[in-house]
Scaffold this motif. Structure first.
Motif, PDB file in Angstrom:
ATOM      1  N   UNK A 177      12.936 -12.911 -11.148  1.00  0.00           N
ATOM      2  CA  UNK A 177      12.736 -11.473 -11.335  1.00  0.00           C
ATOM      3  C   UNK A 177      11.643 -10.991 -10.398  1.00  0.00           C
ATOM      4  N   UNK A 178      11.904  -9.899  -9.688  1.00  0.00           N
ATOM      5  CA  UNK A 178      10.939  -9.309  -8.774  1.00  0.00           C
ATOM      6  C   UNK A 178      10.656  -7.878  -9.203  1.00  0.00           C
ATOM      7  N   UNK A 179       9.390  -7.588  -9.449  1.00  0.00           N
ATOM      8  CA  UNK A 179       8.964  -6.218  -9.755  1.00  0.00           C
ATOM      9  C   UNK A 179       8.286  -5.653  -8.508  1.00  0.00           C
ATOM     10  N   UNK A 180       8.916  -4.712  -7.827  1.00  0.00           N
ATOM     11  CA  UNK A 180       8.349  -4.134  -6.605  1.00  0.00           C
ATOM     12  C   UNK A 180       7.827  -2.733  -6.899  1.00  0.00           C
ATOM     13  N   UNK A 181       6.588  -2.479  -6.532  1.00  0.00           N
ATOM     14  CA  UNK A 181       5.949  -1.197  -6.832  1.00  0.00           C
ATOM     15  C   UNK A 181       5.342  -0.567  -5.579  1.00  0.00           C
ATOM     16  N   UNK A 182       5.244   0.765  -5.590  1.00  0.00           N
ATOM     17  CA  UNK A 182       4.701   1.536  -4.477  1.00  0.00           C
ATOM     18  C   UNK A 182       3.533   2.381  -4.985  1.00  0.00           C
ATOM     19  N   UNK A 183       2.277   2.049  -4.632  1.00  0.00           N
ATOM     20  CA  UNK A 183       1.141   2.848  -5.086  1.00  0.00           C
ATOM     21  C   UNK A 183       0.896   4.096  -4.260  1.00  0.00           C
ATOM     22  N   UNK A 184       1.657   4.269  -3.180  1.00  0.00           N
ATOM     23  CA  UNK A 184       1.539   5.467  -2.334  1.00  0.00           C
ATOM     24  C   UNK A 184       0.098   5.723  -1.891  1.00  0.00           C
ATOM     25  N   UNK A 185      -0.553   4.664  -1.402  1.00  0.00           N
ATOM     26  CA  UNK A 185      -1.917   4.726  -0.855  1.00  0.00           C
ATOM     27  C   UNK A 185      -2.977   5.078  -1.896  1.00  0.00           C
ATOM     28  N   UNK A 186      -2.680   4.866  -3.159  1.00  0.00           N
ATOM     29  CA  UNK A 186      -3.633   5.158  -4.231  1.00  0.00           C
ATOM     30  C   UNK A 186      -4.190   3.853  -4.808  1.00  0.00           C
ATOM     31  N   UNK A 187      -5.506   3.676  -4.721  1.00  0.00           N
ATOM     32  CA  UNK A 187      -6.146   2.494  -5.296  1.00  0.00           C
ATOM     33  C   UNK A 187      -5.927   2.462  -6.801  1.00  0.00           C
ATOM     34  N   UNK A 188      -6.052   3.614  -7.439  1.00  0.00           N
ATOM     35  CA  UNK A 188      -5.903   3.683  -8.891  1.00  0.00           C
ATOM     36  C   UNK A 188      -4.496   3.257  -9.316  1.00  0.00           C
ATOM     37  N   UNK A 189      -3.486   3.729  -8.594  1.00  0.00           N
ATOM     38  CA  UNK A 189      -2.109   3.352  -8.928  1.00  0.00           C
ATOM     39  C   UNK A 189      -1.894   1.859  -8.724  1.00  0.00           C
ATOM     40  N   UNK A 190      -2.441   1.318  -7.638  1.00  0.00           N
ATOM     41  CA  UNK A 190      -2.252  -0.115  -7.389  1.00  0.00           C
ATOM     42  C   UNK A 190      -2.960  -0.942  -8.468  1.00  0.00           C
ATOM     43  N   UNK A 191      -4.129  -0.488  -8.878  1.00  0.00           N
ATOM     44  CA  UNK A 191      -4.848  -1.136  -9.974  1.00  0.00           C
ATOM     45  C   UNK A 191      -3.984  -1.184 -11.232  1.00  0.00           C
ATOM     46  N   UNK A 192      -3.384  -0.040 -11.591  1.00  0.00           N
ATOM     47  CA  UNK A 192      -2.538   0.029 -12.775  1.00  0.00           C
ATOM     48  C   UNK A 192      -1.293  -0.847 -12.624  1.00  0.00           C
ATOM     49  N   UNK A 193      -0.766  -0.926 -11.417  1.00  0.00           N
ATOM     50  CA  UNK A 193       0.414  -1.768 -11.190  1.00  0.00           C
ATOM     51  C   UNK A 193       0.094  -3.233 -11.425  1.00  0.00           C
ATOM     52  N   UNK A 194      -1.069  -3.673 -10.974  1.00  0.00           N
ATOM     53  CA  UNK A 194      -1.468  -5.066 -11.211  1.00  0.00           C
ATOM     54  C   UNK A 194      -1.687  -5.300 -12.702  1.00  0.00           C
ATOM     55  N   UNK A 195      -2.280  -4.324 -13.381  1.00  0.00           N
ATOM     56  CA  UNK A 195      -2.443  -4.427 -14.838  1.00  0.00           C
ATOM     57  C   UNK A 195      -1.085  -4.603 -15.517  1.00  0.00           C
ATOM     58  N   UNK A 243       0.817  -1.218   0.000  1.00  0.00           N
ATOM     59  CA  UNK A 243       0.000   0.000   0.000  1.00  0.00           C
ATOM     60  C   UNK A 243       0.852   1.269   0.000  1.00  0.00           C
ATOM     61  N   UNK A 244       2.007   1.216   0.661  1.00  0.00           N
ATOM     62  CA  UNK A 244       2.943   2.341   0.652  1.00  0.00           C
ATOM     63  C   UNK A 244       4.308   1.845   1.101  1.00  0.00           C
ATOM     64  N   UNK A 245       5.342   2.381   0.488  1.00  0.00           N
ATOM     65  CA  UNK A 245       6.695   2.078   0.955  1.00  0.00           C
ATOM     66  C   UNK A 245       7.169   3.150   1.926  1.00  0.00           C
ATOM     67  N   UNK A 246       6.261   4.083   2.275  1.00  0.00           N
ATOM     68  CA  UNK A 246       6.563   5.087   3.295  1.00  0.00           C
ATOM     69  C   UNK A 246       6.274   4.484   4.672  1.00  0.00           C
ATOM     70  N   UNK A 247       6.716   3.283   4.844  1.00  0.00           N
ATOM     71  CA  UNK A 247       6.513   2.527   6.088  1.00  0.00           C
ATOM     72  C   UNK A 247       7.593   1.459   6.125  1.00  0.00           C
ATOM     73  N   UNK A 248       8.467   1.555   7.102  1.00  0.00           N
ATOM     74  CA  UNK A 248       9.599   0.632   7.181  1.00  0.00           C
ATOM     75  C   UNK A 248       9.155  -0.819   7.280  1.00  0.00           C
ATOM     76  N   UNK A 249       7.960  -1.055   7.798  1.00  0.00           N
ATOM     77  CA  UNK A 249       7.437  -2.420   7.922  1.00  0.00           C
ATOM     78  C   UNK A 249       7.457  -3.116   6.566  1.00  0.00           C
ATOM     79  N   UNK A 250       6.964  -2.444   5.541  1.00  0.00           N
ATOM     80  CA  UNK A 250       6.879  -3.065   4.220  1.00  0.00           C
ATOM     81  C   UNK A 250       8.242  -3.196   3.562  1.00  0.00           C
ATOM     82  N   UNK A 251       9.152  -2.320   3.908  1.00  0.00           N
ATOM     83  CA  UNK A 251      10.514  -2.450   3.390  1.00  0.00           C
ATOM     84  C   UNK A 251      11.169  -3.714   3.929  1.00  0.00           C
ATOM     85  N   UNK A 252      10.886  -4.043   5.197  1.00  0.00           N
ATOM     86  CA  UNK A 252      11.447  -5.258   5.793  1.00  0.00           C
ATOM     87  C   UNK A 252      10.790  -6.491   5.186  1.00  0.00           C
TER      88      UNK A 252
END
Length: 321
Positions: free
Chosen positions: A68-86, A44-53
């Motif tokens: 291969x690992x694709x890591x993405x940060x939607x920064x609390x945006x549903x729309x961005x996370x939707x696009x990332x899954x796409x 949901x956000x990488x502005x949280x050390x929990x998710x970085x760990x």
């Protein structure tokens, strides 16, 4: 003139070596790793050390397998996370590890269903989806018990309290923590909820929210926060407003910052420790089990534990557990 020619030759040599290295890496990936897996990860956000760990554990295992690992940060945006899954779908990933921005989002569920129909494995971490039919497995902490533990600690410390709740109602893990807390104090009239505020689990959002509660002269002497980041935002607001009364602050995570405050000050009362290390390990382990065709539990719950001044010495205050 000679120096210029020598410099040009050196640059050409370096570029040639870089080209050869790039060809070698691609060759190694394509030829030596014909069964290379691709995994998409979005928190949901990488502005949280929990998710970085969490992600560090996922990355460690994926790298060890040459995948291969694709890591993405939607920064609390549903729309961005939707696009990332796409995007993950278009990259033909084998699995998606997702920490949903909004557990109730039909948009997120719809795109995950699209991925699932294409044979992509779906691993949900840290917070359930309200419609969990799309998930092959969900890996979470015992969030309800986290709220119970904080409430029990509060009740053993103070005989009555006016409580400010800091919530994140879009995330089921946070909802479960607050529910565990509320269910535990239910029927005890000495413990009163005087305000409930959304903080999105972020320090920078919690601070102005709590300042607003203080400015409205709403009296509270306990803060129950859905996580440590919100708890520390509340603490910052209390310090900023120079409140002199004792305020008992409770969080969830067992973050290094919160443990440090517990260890060195009287500013916070307790936190309930999650283990992002265990969560990351379990998430990536079950991902590979699914990719190998093995059966895994639909719900995997990781235990939590209460941290107070009495047992802080049992924990590493500089890192996560």
């Amino acid at each position: 003139m000679f120096k210029k020619e020598k410099t040009k030759s050196l640059i050409a040599l370096i570029l040639g070596l870089l080209l050869v290295f790039g060809i070698y890496v691609n060759y190694r990936n394509l030829v030596l790793s014909p069964n290379q897996r691709k995994i998409g990860v979005t928190y949901m956000t990488m502005n949280n050390a929990f998710y970085k760990v969490v992600n560090a554990e996922v990355e460690k295992v994926a790298d060890s397998k040459g995948d291969i690992l694709y890591t993405r940060d939607p920064a609390l945006s549903v729309e961005k996370q939707y696009q990332q899954v796409e995007t993950f779908i278009s990259k033909k990933v084998d699995a998606i590890i997702i920490n949903p921005v909004d557990s109730t989002s039909k948009q997120i569920v719809s795109v995950l269903k699209k991925a699932h129909k294409k044979g992509i494995k779906i691993i949900v971490v840290d917070s359930q989806l309200e419609d969990d039919s799309v998930a092959d497995t969900t890996v979470v902490s015992d969030n309800y018990n986290a709220g119970v533990l904080d409430a029990q600690q509060m009740m053993s410390t103070v005989s009555q309290a006016d409580i400010l709740l800091l919530e994140h109602s879009e995330t089921l893990s946070a909802v479960d923590r607050i529910k565990g807390f509320m269910d535990t104090i239910s029927g005890h009239d000495a413990y009163r909820i005087v305000a409930r505020r959304e903080s999105f689990g972020q320090t920078e959002r919690a601070m102005p929210v709590v300042e607003g509660v203080i400015e409205r002269e709403t009296y509270f002497d306990v803060v129950m926060a859905l996580n440590d980041q919100s708890a520390l935002g509340a603490l910052a607001a209390i310090k900023e407003k120079n409140l002199s009364r004792k305020i008992y602050i409770y969080g969830v995570d067992g973050s290094p910052d919160m443990k440090n405050f517990l260890n060195t000050t009287n500013d916070v009362e307790a936190t309930v420790a999650q283990s992002p290390i265990a969560m990351g390990e379990k998430a990536i382990t079950t991902t590979y089990q699914l990719l190998e065709g093995k059966k895994v539990d639909r719900l995997i719950t990781i235990p939590v534990s209460l941290i107070t001044k009495e047992n802080i010495s049992d924990y590493d205050v500089t890192g996560w557990q």
